[in-house]
Scaffold this motif. Structure first.
Motif, PDB file in Angstrom:
ATOM      1  N   HIS A  60       0.067  13.273  -5.055  1.00  0.00           N
ATOM      2  CA  HIS A  60      -0.982  12.318  -4.698  1.00  0.00           C
ATOM      3  C   HIS A  60      -1.737  11.989  -5.981  1.00  0.00           C
ATOM      4  O   HIS A  60      -2.450  12.829  -6.524  1.00  0.00           O
ATOM      5  CB  HIS A  60      -1.924  12.919  -3.656  1.00  0.00           C
ATOM      6  CG  HIS A  60      -2.796  11.914  -2.963  1.00  0.00           C
ATOM      7  ND1 HIS A  60      -3.741  11.170  -3.633  1.00  0.00           N
ATOM      8  CD2 HIS A  60      -2.855  11.509  -1.658  1.00  0.00           C
ATOM      9  CE1 HIS A  60      -4.357  10.368  -2.781  1.00  0.00           C
ATOM     10  NE2 HIS A  60      -3.835  10.551  -1.581  1.00  0.00           N
ATOM     11  N   CYS A  74       2.986  12.105   4.050  1.00  0.00           N
ATOM     12  CA  CYS A  74       1.794  11.429   4.570  1.00  0.00           C
ATOM     13  C   CYS A  74       1.382  10.240   3.709  1.00  0.00           C
ATOM     14  O   CYS A  74       1.592  10.223   2.495  1.00  0.00           O
ATOM     15  CB  CYS A  74       0.630  12.411   4.663  1.00  0.00           C
ATOM     16  SG  CYS A  74       0.997  13.891   5.633  1.00  0.00           S
ATOM     17  N   THR A  75       0.760   9.263   4.346  1.00  0.00           N
ATOM     18  CA  THR A  75       0.261   8.087   3.666  1.00  0.00           C
ATOM     19  C   THR A  75      -0.627   8.492   2.489  1.00  0.00           C
ATOM     20  O   THR A  75      -1.475   9.370   2.605  1.00  0.00           O
ATOM     21  CB  THR A  75      -0.543   7.213   4.638  1.00  0.00           C
ATOM     22  OG1 THR A  75       0.319   6.763   5.678  1.00  0.00           O
ATOM     23  CG2 THR A  75      -1.142   6.012   3.927  1.00  0.00           C
ATOM     24  N   GLY A  76      -0.421   7.838   1.340  1.00  0.00           N
ATOM     25  CA  GLY A  76      -1.166   8.151   0.134  1.00  0.00           C
ATOM     26  C   GLY A  76      -0.400   9.055  -0.821  1.00  0.00           C
ATOM     27  O   GLY A  76      -0.776   9.191  -1.980  1.00  0.00           O
ATOM     28  N   GLU A 203      -5.957   7.500   5.691  1.00  0.00           N
ATOM     29  CA  GLU A 203      -6.084   8.408   4.552  1.00  0.00           C
ATOM     30  C   GLU A 203      -7.512   8.944   4.500  1.00  0.00           C
ATOM     31  O   GLU A 203      -8.474   8.184   4.329  1.00  0.00           O
ATOM     32  CB  GLU A 203      -5.734   7.709   3.242  1.00  0.00           C
ATOM     33  CG  GLU A 203      -5.720   8.647   2.057  1.00  0.00           C
ATOM     34  CD  GLU A 203      -5.218   7.985   0.784  1.00  0.00           C
ATOM     35  OE1 GLU A 203      -5.322   8.616  -0.277  1.00  0.00           O
ATOM     36  OE2 GLU A 203      -4.734   6.845   0.855  1.00  0.00           O
ATOM     37  N   SER A 206     -10.939   7.866   2.318  1.00  0.00           N
ATOM     38  CA  SER A 206     -10.776   6.526   1.765  1.00  0.00           C
ATOM     39  C   SER A 206     -11.432   5.523   2.710  1.00  0.00           C
ATOM     40  O   SER A 206     -11.479   5.729   3.917  1.00  0.00           O
ATOM     41  CB  SER A 206      -9.291   6.180   1.590  1.00  0.00           C
ATOM     42  OG  SER A 206      -8.694   7.010   0.629  1.00  0.00           O
TER      43      SER A 206
END
Length: 239
Positions: A60, A74-76, A203, A206
């Motif tokens: 990340h 996962c997203t991000g 996320e 964010s």
């Protein structure tokens, strides 16, 4: 998401190892206990190659975090892997709930679904409705004898124009945001470090809408519930 091939010049037994990159798009949250600090994906790759059991790693960029052999994409996050096929990952489970209008008497507790504040400090939800979607956080169970939550996050309140936090029914902090009558909108809520935060998207931390700390006491969230006022709400909760 389609993967694209990149090349890491990482020395291991005097050879180069090629990793392919895959942009994750699953709505989930990885195990924070397994994360390590890493200033770049290259450093994370070196950690992977120093581990004989490493099959792939996730990185990340914003958080500068590395996850070796993660179970969720996962997203991000970006996945880096060897070989020609993207590894298969566990998919996060989604719980769908419809809460008919009941003027918050009572909140619909999530305890029976195995979702409590004792084992998590966040919630990611998709919300669909015309306004007044409530997420309750409480130190005691929300039921007919205790219908109101200690803390309430109201999404799309004030005729679907305002999102805010309430403590014992009193408004404490707010920000502009709304939900949609026809389409799901994703929000996240966290309550760690004695701060309640809410934001838009999947996320965590964010697109934050608001944050609030209780000036009178530390947060003690043991139970989570969903509430509705005069409008029906549909929810999808990511477990």
């Amino acid at each position: 998401m389609k993967s694209m091939v990149i090349l890491f010049m990482v020395v291991k037994t005097a050879s180069c190892v090629r990793f392919s990159e895959y942009i994750c798009d699953e709505i989930c949250f990885p195990d924070s206990a397994a994360l390590t600090s890493s200033q770049s994906s290259l450093q994370c790759a070196r950690q992977c190659l120093g581990n004989d059991n490493c099959r792939q790693f996730l990185y990340h960029n914003h958080q500068e975090s590395c996850l070796i052999n993660g179970e969720l994409c996962c997203t991000g996050w970006k996945l880096y892997y060897t070989g020609s096929q993207v590894p298969e990952f566990n998919k996060s489970s989604v719980l769908s709930i419809a809460t008919p209008a009941n003027y918050l008497h009572p909140y619909y507790s999530l305890t029976s679904y195995g979702i409590t504040g004792s084992d998590r400090t966040f919630l990611i939800v998709d919300v669909k409705g015309c306004g007044d979607a409530h997420i309750g956080l409480s130190k005691i169970e929300m039921d007919s004898s205790n219908p109101i939550a200690s803390y309430e996050i109201v999404i799309g309140g004030s005729n679907n124009t305002w999102t805010y936090v309430r403590k014992n029914g009193d408004h404490e902090a707010g920000g502009h945001d709304a939900i949609d009558c026809e389409n799901y909108v994703t929000f996240w809520v966290t309550w760690d470090n004695d701060v309640i935060r809410i934001g838009r998207g999947s996320e965590l931390r964010s697109n934050e809408i608001l944050s609030w700390s209780d000036p009178d006491s530390a947060l003690d969230v043991k139970y989570i519930g969903l509430g509705t006022y005069a409008l029906d709400i549909e929810w999808r909760i990511y477990l």
